[in-house]
Each structure stands twice: as C-alpha cells, then as structure tokens.
Enzyme design. Structure first.
Site, PDB file in Angstrom:
ATOM      1  N   ASP A   1       1.215  -7.667   2.413  1.00 52.37           N
ATOM      2  CA  ASP A   1       1.093  -6.225   1.978  1.00 52.37           C
ATOM      3  C   ASP A   1       2.837  -5.865   2.023  1.00 52.37           C
ATOM      4  O   ASP A   1       3.227  -5.143   2.845  1.00 52.37           O
ATOM      5  CB  ASP A   1       0.513  -5.511   3.288  1.00 52.37           C
ATOM      6  CG  ASP A   1       0.352  -4.139   2.781  1.00 52.37           C
ATOM      7  OD1 ASP A   1       0.799  -3.623   1.755  1.00 52.37           O
ATOM      8  OD2 ASP A   1      -0.325  -3.116   3.723  1.00 52.37           O
TER       9      ASP A   1
ATOM     10  N   SER B   1       4.130   2.067   8.360  1.00 53.07           N
ATOM     11  CA  SER B   1       3.901   1.252   7.200  1.00 53.07           C
ATOM     12  C   SER B   1       5.055   0.933   6.582  1.00 53.07           C
ATOM     13  O   SER B   1       5.679   1.977   6.124  1.00 53.07           O
ATOM     14  CB  SER B   1       2.756   1.673   6.352  1.00 53.07           C
ATOM     15  OG  SER B   1       1.452   1.236   7.125  1.00 53.07           O
TER      16      SER B   1
ATOM     17  N   HIS C   1       0.652  -1.108  -0.035  1.00 50.51           N
ATOM     18  CA  HIS C   1       0.083   0.018   0.100  1.00 50.51           C
ATOM     19  C   HIS C   1       1.165   1.333   0.084  1.00 50.51           C
ATOM     20  O   HIS C   1       0.369   2.305  -0.252  1.00 50.51           O
ATOM     21  CB  HIS C   1      -1.082  -0.135   1.140  1.00 50.51           C
ATOM     22  CG  HIS C   1      -0.605   0.317   2.548  1.00 50.51           C
ATOM     23  ND1 HIS C   1      -0.127  -0.617   3.606  1.00 50.51           N
ATOM     24  CD2 HIS C   1      -0.270   1.316   3.122  1.00 50.51           C
ATOM     25  CE1 HIS C   1      -0.020  -0.064   4.676  1.00 50.51           C
ATOM     26  NE2 HIS C   1      -0.048   1.408   4.439  1.00 50.51           N
TER      27      HIS C   1
HETATM   28  N1  ARG Z   1      -4.861   0.597   7.653  1.00 50.91           N
HETATM   29  C1  ARG Z   1      -3.445   0.609   7.218  1.00 50.91           C
HETATM   30  C2  ARG Z   1      -2.783   2.161   7.421  1.00 50.91           C
HETATM   31  O1  ARG Z   1      -3.226   2.819   8.013  1.00 50.91           O
HETATM   32  C3  ARG Z   1      -3.160  -0.033   6.004  1.00 50.91           C
HETATM   33  C4  ARG Z   1      -3.998   0.528   4.861  1.00 50.91           C
HETATM   34  C5  ARG Z   1      -3.707  -0.006   3.367  1.00 50.91           C
HETATM   35  N2  ARG Z   1      -4.718  -0.705   3.343  1.00 50.91           N
HETATM   36  C6  ARG Z   1      -6.188  -0.507   2.733  1.00 50.91           C
HETATM   37  N3  ARG Z   1      -6.786  -1.680   2.519  1.00 50.91           N
HETATM   38  N4  ARG Z   1      -6.728   0.532   2.470  1.00 50.91           N
HETATM   39  O2  ARG Z   1      -2.266   2.430   6.590  1.00 50.91           O
HETATM   40  N1  ASP Z   2      -1.465   1.490   8.135  1.00 53.37           N
HETATM   41  C1  ASP Z   2      -0.606   2.519   8.525  1.00 53.37           C
HETATM   42  C2  ASP Z   2       0.401   3.126   7.766  1.00 53.37           C
HETATM   43  O1  ASP Z   2       0.250   3.278   6.647  1.00 53.37           O
HETATM   44  C3  ASP Z   2       0.013   1.944   9.763  1.00 53.37           C
HETATM   45  C4  ASP Z   2      -0.731   2.328  10.992  1.00 53.37           C
HETATM   46  O2  ASP Z   2      -1.628   3.245  10.869  1.00 53.37           O
HETATM   47  O3  ASP Z   2      -0.803   1.201  11.916  1.00 53.37           O
HETATM   48  O4  ASP Z   2       1.405   3.751   8.151  1.00 53.37           O
END
Ligand code: ARG
Ligand code: ASP
Length: 727
Positions: free
Chosen positions: A218, A653, A82
C-alpha cells in the site's frame, strides 16, 4: 504475551503502559524516558525541535487526511497507495489506466501534476492555553465561552510571528482544556512519481482491509515542487523539487520482533476519555445503524460495478471509502464487546467515583459529572440515532441528495441576496460539479437512492421523516414502490443529468434559481431536510453543547483525580508521535499471529483474475525465481508487512514507521481487526498497527517496476543494527 512479560519480569510499570498519541513538543517531559527504556536511541529534540532540523521536518499531512514523509533531498514523498488513490484515479482513463496498471515516471519530466493535492508541514507548535482562555470564566455559557475563545484566537494568530508563506492555526486539546498554536507551511504543486498497480497497492482490497495477516504493497510516491526560494507556489513548469529540512534515511536492516518503532503523523480523531455510556451507545446503537445503511449501499454498488468496467473505474474510490468505515465500525462493535470495553470503563468510573468520594473538595466539584453526562447521553440517544440515519442514508451515501444539499446554498443565497454574488458562487462551484459528474452514473445512483430510501422509511422515526418519505413515494408511485419513486425523480430532475445542468448553469440566474426550486429532487430534499431540521436538530443543538461542557469538565477531572496516570490528548488531525515495539498478538485462546508476512503469503492468497486477489505476472515470476536481492530477510523471504504496538488511527495512513535511530523501516497503513476499537478503547495487548515493510516498497520500485533510479536519490543505510539482543 506483553501482559505476561510485565507481570513476571516486573518490568517498570512505565514500559507496560503503552499507547498514546503524544505531542512532539512534549516528548522530553512526558515520554523520553519511556522511549529510551524501549530502545529508542534518539533524544526528544532530534524528533522535534522548533528551530533546528529534526525528524518532524520530514513529516507532512498529505492531501488533508493522510500523512506523507520526505525520503530524499529532492522532495520525494512516500505515502500510501490508498492516500494517493484519489489523485491516481483522477489521472486515469481507460486508455491510461494507472489504477489498474500502475505508473512510473522515468524522469522528473514524466511526473504527472496532481492538481489539488497538498502537503502541509508543521514549523513549530506552542502551548497557548493561557492566551486562548483569557477572560474565559467558570460561569460563562458555552456560546459566550466559545465567542471569547474565538476572539482570543484571532488575537493569538495576529500576534504570531511568521513568514508570509506560512500559516497559523490554533486547536483545542483535551476537550478544550488546552490550546496549541501551529505554524504551518503548505505546498500545492505535487506530482505523481509512481504507483504500483492496484493488484499490489490494493492487494486483498476490501476483503483483507482491517485484517491481519496482510499482503498489501500500500504505497505510492509523489514529489513536492517549490519556487526557486523553496517556498510554496502553485503548479508551474519553472518550479523546482522541494528541499526538505530533513528527509528520512531508509534502512535495509529490516525489523525483528521487539524492535523499537515510532509512527509520526497526523492521526485524525479518537475519543479515549468518554464515559462507559457513550461507548455503549456507539457500539450497540450507532455503529449498527450506520453499518446497516452502508450494507445496502455497497451491495447495490457492487452489483453494478461487477457488470461494467467503466462503472467500476468510476465508483471504485467511492466504494472503497464507503466500505472502509463500514468495515471498521463492524470491527469496532465486535472489539468493544469481546474485550469488554464498557465493563472496563465502568470499573474505571467506579475508581474515579471512589477517589472523589474520599476528597471533600473533589466530591463537591466532580460528583455530579458522570451522572449528568449519562443522563444527557440517554436523552440524546434517539436523536443521535436519527442524525446518523439521516446522514448515512440521505446525505453521505446518497449522491443525488448529497448534491442537492450542497447546491441548496445557491438557492438560499439567491433568496437572500438575489442575483448579487450568485454568479460567482456558481462559477466557484463549476469545477466541483464537473468532478462530480465525471464519476457519476445516474442509473447506479437511482438504484442506491431507491434502496436507501426504503431503509430510511422503514427505520426513521415515523414522525421525524419515515412517514414523509412513505407519503411522497405513495404520491408519485405506488405505496412502498421505492424504485418507482426513484424512477420518477431521476427522470424529472435536472440534478442527475449533466447536460441539462450545464445548460441551466448558462441560463439567467432567475431562471436557474426558479428551475432548481421546482425540481422534484430539490422539493423532496426540502421536505426530508425539514423533517430533520424541525424534529432532530433542535434537540441536538441544545444537548450537544451541554455534553461537550460536561465532557470537558470530566476530562479535566480525570487529569486531576488520576494524577499518577499520563494523559495524551485525543487525536485532532495535528502532528503526533506514537511508539511501541514490533509485535505479533494473540486475539483468542490458542491463536497466535506472527509479526511479519512475506511474499509467499501473497501467492497463497493468489486467485487468478480475481478483482481483489489477482497477482501481476511479473511479481509471480520474481517470486518463482526468488529474485529478492538485498531485500530478502535472513531466511530468504521477501517481507511484505509487519505489526507493531503503535497507537494509530485514521489519518496515520502514510505515516512513517521509524526505527530507534531515525531510519525509515515501514509505512503505516492499517490496524488489525480485533483492535479497530482502539479509537475508543486502546488495549496494548491486542491493538496493532499494520505497516508495509520498507524492503517491500524498495523491491517493488527497484525489481518489479524497474524504477531503481529513484533509490539513487534516497539515503539507504545498512548495518546500523548490530548484535541486537533478542527480546
Ligand atoms: N483501513 C485502512 C484505513 O482506514 C485502509 C483503507 C484503504 N484500503 C481499502 N481497502 N479500502 O484507511
Ligand atoms: N487506514 C487508516 C488511514 O487511512 C489508518 C487506520 O485507521 O489505522 O489513515
């Protein structure tokens, strides 16, 4: 469980008080002892050293908002899928759909240049608080204070010894009570080496996002290129692979519950030291408003994306980014409530107040802080709500108004300086515009525009914008006919129309300025923006500095009054280290989450043809054959993801999860649903970070993608973790 352990076995309080995003340069002073007690085998200076190679030389900020790490001596960079997604999407088309199908360069020559993508390393950091606060006095107004600090920072940077390919930056910590200088180096010739298909890299997509158990691979890989002296250089075929000061060996040993891990990276923002009132407002007022706007935007986008694969490609990244914060805020609201964050803060504040009341000096200095903060926050509440509504409905998720807002500066500059500088401004922005239109569909945006305006008209304070929107709608369509109004705007404005915009850009500056100024989208934006600027902004502008001043004083007071507590600075996109054990969790009575997921779980979730839960055939075959090679666990499973009690946030991330000996064991990418409140209220009992198991990464590269040649440039290690006693 952890709480119980602490209680029954009376482990030193230190070991139980986890959490925190620590400054690498202060580990020896603040953390080394605790880290070793938790199992770390490295000394602080192996993790960070200003002049000798250390783990920090393997860590970079990837593309401004994520983290990446070096995993080979040839500049091979690992980050999340991502995090690389923007670049992967830009390199994709319907013919070469790397988003859908994945991509693996079979040699360096096949790697794909990813223009604009950057990797920033930290060379060293230094506490410059005394210099930054020189000539700053107690009674100074906030404006004068900031002006003095800015002046000092210019001086500090000018006096910093650095090479000409290095940069410097100075950042405030602890709400402006301390300042640190960073010497950095940024590479900008990055090339895509490989990515799994979305059905692996984004498996579970938005449904599984922020949730455990998780089964997402990921990850993606890039390579950094440098000039022949290993210095940054713009893309050039003569550039050579970057030779990092350090790269992380990759461990094949795997992890077990209780193992020490640390996550090294660039966490973006946390607010751990706010008052109970500020936390209440976020969870009860601001989060719900933001969520409601995004709810509407996402539903509309989804309806178009399902109908047309080309729209899906164009909007998939935007959708994911809108949905990501939308879902996080919901988890945050829930977590703050369930785990009683406000009540806990109130108890903390009661203790604070009790302590200061027992000390005349403190009482004199600090007694007014919390009451003042809370009073101003309550005064601010309606304005903060109006701000969030405006930003969410009229700027961030509203593409056309967002575009108008950003081009508004052209017109303002024309009004101020005439044609001088106008052309350069337009040229500078031409490629950004090109990018904008590449993934823009007016019919989709028109529907979003109508939906968000309707919501805004219903919810914005009537005097601050609600009435204006209703009047505009009634004037051009029928009362409350938001779709009719959107149709009028989209038919008559040049902004949604790339061809018209292009022609206009080639026209004389005076014609361009005149047309834009009379454009219906522009005129509408102007009215809307004035309502905001006249009614909301002034109050925000007076209250915000007063609140930040008090928050700075409150932060300092907490550090004095709770001398026994260690304080880590809130995240601010600078390099940090957090550490904690591999561990499952118990979010509710009778519910226990295991610390690890495996490929069987991927197959449990498999829905053929589904856009979130489809599984590529090749992976199914490997699963059927149980062809996991050296990547299997001792139980013969293929590990996919695991949990740790590491305190992470957005920006972490892509950060490496590193074991006690400095080897790479995982790749951080998310947090668990019950713990998304950790930015405001980190609770070691339930907050967990989610990491891809490095064995899954290697398996996908090697067995799934047939790109095993990449493993040859890595340093794979095995057998270092002998007879670990079970926790
Ligand atoms: N929640 C994670 C972060 O804040 C992963 C986001 C990417 N994945 C998604 N399905 N959008 O960035
Ligand atoms: N998914 C998040 C990021 O893209 C990491 C998190 O918020 O825990 O940095």
């Amino acid at each position: 469980m952890q709480r119980l352990l602490c209680f029954f076995f009376l482990l030193p309080a230190l070991v139980c008080a986890q959490g925190g995003m620590w400054l690498p340069s202060q580990l020896e002073k603040l953390n080394e002892k605790e880290m070793k007690a938790l199992g770390c085998k490295l000394d602080a200076d192996a993790i960070y050293h200003a002049n000798q190679p250390s783990l920090k030389d393997a860590i970079c900020q990837f593309d401004g908002g994520c983290t990446g790490e070096m995993i080979s001596p040839e500049g091979l960079l690992l980050t999340n899928h991502h995090c690389g997604f923007d670049a992967i999407q830009k390199l994709s088309s319907l013919q070469h759909n790397y988003v859908e199908d994945g991509f693996w360069a079979q040699s360096k020559a096949e790697e794909l240049p990813a223009p604009g993508v950057t990797a920033m390393f930290v060379r060293r950091m230094e506490d410059v608080t005394l210099l930054a606060l020189q000539d700053v006095t107690e009674g100074m107004g906030e404006k004068d204070r900031q002006a003095q600090i800015d002046k000092n920072i210019v001086q500090i940077r000018a006096n910093t010894k650095k090479e000409k390919w290095e940069e410097t930056l100075v950042r405030p910590f602890y709400n402006g009570n301390q300042y640190f200088l960073f010497v950095t180096i940024t590479y900008n010739d990055l090339r895509l080496v490989g990515t799994p298909p979305s059905s692996i890299g984004k498996f579970g997509a938005d449904t599984d996002n922020w949730v455990w158990p998780r089964h997402t691979g990921d990850f993606s890989m890039f390579r950094i290129y440098a000039d022949k002296d290993n210095h940054p250089a713009p893309y050039n075929t003569n550039n050579v692979p970057y030779k990092p000061g350090h790269f992380l060996p990759v461990s094949l040993d795997g992890i077990e519950e209780g193992d020490f891990t640390m996550v090294y990276g660039f966490p973006g923002r946390t607010d751990e030291y706010l008052s109970a009132e500020a936390v209440r407002q976020t969870g009860a007022v601001l989060d719900p408003a933001r969520v409601s706007v995004r709810d509407r935007a996402l539903k509309i986008l989804d309806s178009y994306m399902r109908k047309d694969p080309a729209v899906k490609i164009a909007y998939v990244a935007k959708y994911a980014s809108i949905a990501n914060a939308w879902k996080k805020w919901q988890g945050e609201m829930l977590g703050l409530k369930t785990y009683k964050a406000v009540e806990k803060k109130e108890a903390y504040e009661a203790e604070f107040t009790q302590r200061i009341n027992a000390n005349t000096d403190w009482k004199f200095k600090y007694a007014n802080l919390l009451p003042r903060i809370n009073q101003l926050l309550r005064e601010m509440e309606p304005y903060a709500l109006a701000r969030d509504y405006y930003l969410e409905a009229c700027v961030r998720n509203n593409e056309i108004l967002g575009l108008v807002a950003s081009l508004n500066s052209w017109i303002e500059s024309y009004d101020k300086n005439g044609a001088v500088g106008f052309n350069t401004k337009i040229q500078e922005n031409a490629s950004r515009l090109e990018e904008f239109y590449k993934n823009y569909r007016p019919e989709v945006d028109e529907a979003v525009f109508a939906g968000l305006l309707e919501l805004y008209a219903q919810n914005a304070n009537p005097d601050w914008g609600g009435t204006y929107v209703k009047q505009m709608v009634a004037g051009r369509a029928k009362p409350d006919d938001f779709s009719g109004f959107a149709a009028y705007i989209f038919k008559n404005s040049v902004f949604p129309n790339q061809a018209k915009m292009k022609a206009l850009l080639a026209d004389k500056p005076e014609n361009l300025a005149l047309t834009l100024k009379n454009d219906p989208a522009y005129l509408f934006y102007k009215g809307l923006n004035s309502a905001y600027i006249d009614n909301v902004q002034p109050k925000l502008q007076t209250l915000t500095p007063s609140i930040s001043l008090l928050q700075r004083q409150y932060m300092a007071a907490q550090m004095v009054v709770f001398k026994d507590k260690r304080f880590f600075p809130d995240a601010n996109s600078t390099l940090r280290l957090t550490y904690g054990p591999v561990r499952g969790y118990e979010p509710r009575n009778a519910v226990h989450y295991e610390f690890q997921s495996d490929l069987d779980g991927v197959m449990e979730k498999y829905i053929p043809g589904d856009y979130e839960f489809d599984v590529p055939k090749r992976l199914i075959d490997l699963w059927k054959a149980k062809d996991y090679g050296v990547y299997a666990t001792s139980e013969g499973k293929l590990p996919v993801a695991f949990l740790g009690a590491n305190h992470t946030t957005g920006g972490n991330s892509g950060s490496p999860a590193i074991d006690a000996r400095g080897n790479l064991v995982g790749l951080n990418f998310d947090r668990v649903w019950e713990g998304t409140m950790s930015d405001l209220n980190y609770d070691p009992a339930i907050c967990r970070n989610i990491m891809v198991d490095i064995r899954y990464v290697l398996f996908i590269v090697d067995k799934y993608a047939g790109a095993g040649y990449l493993l040859k440039e890595m340093k794979l290690v095995q057998g270092q973790k002998k007879h670990k006693k079970k926790k």
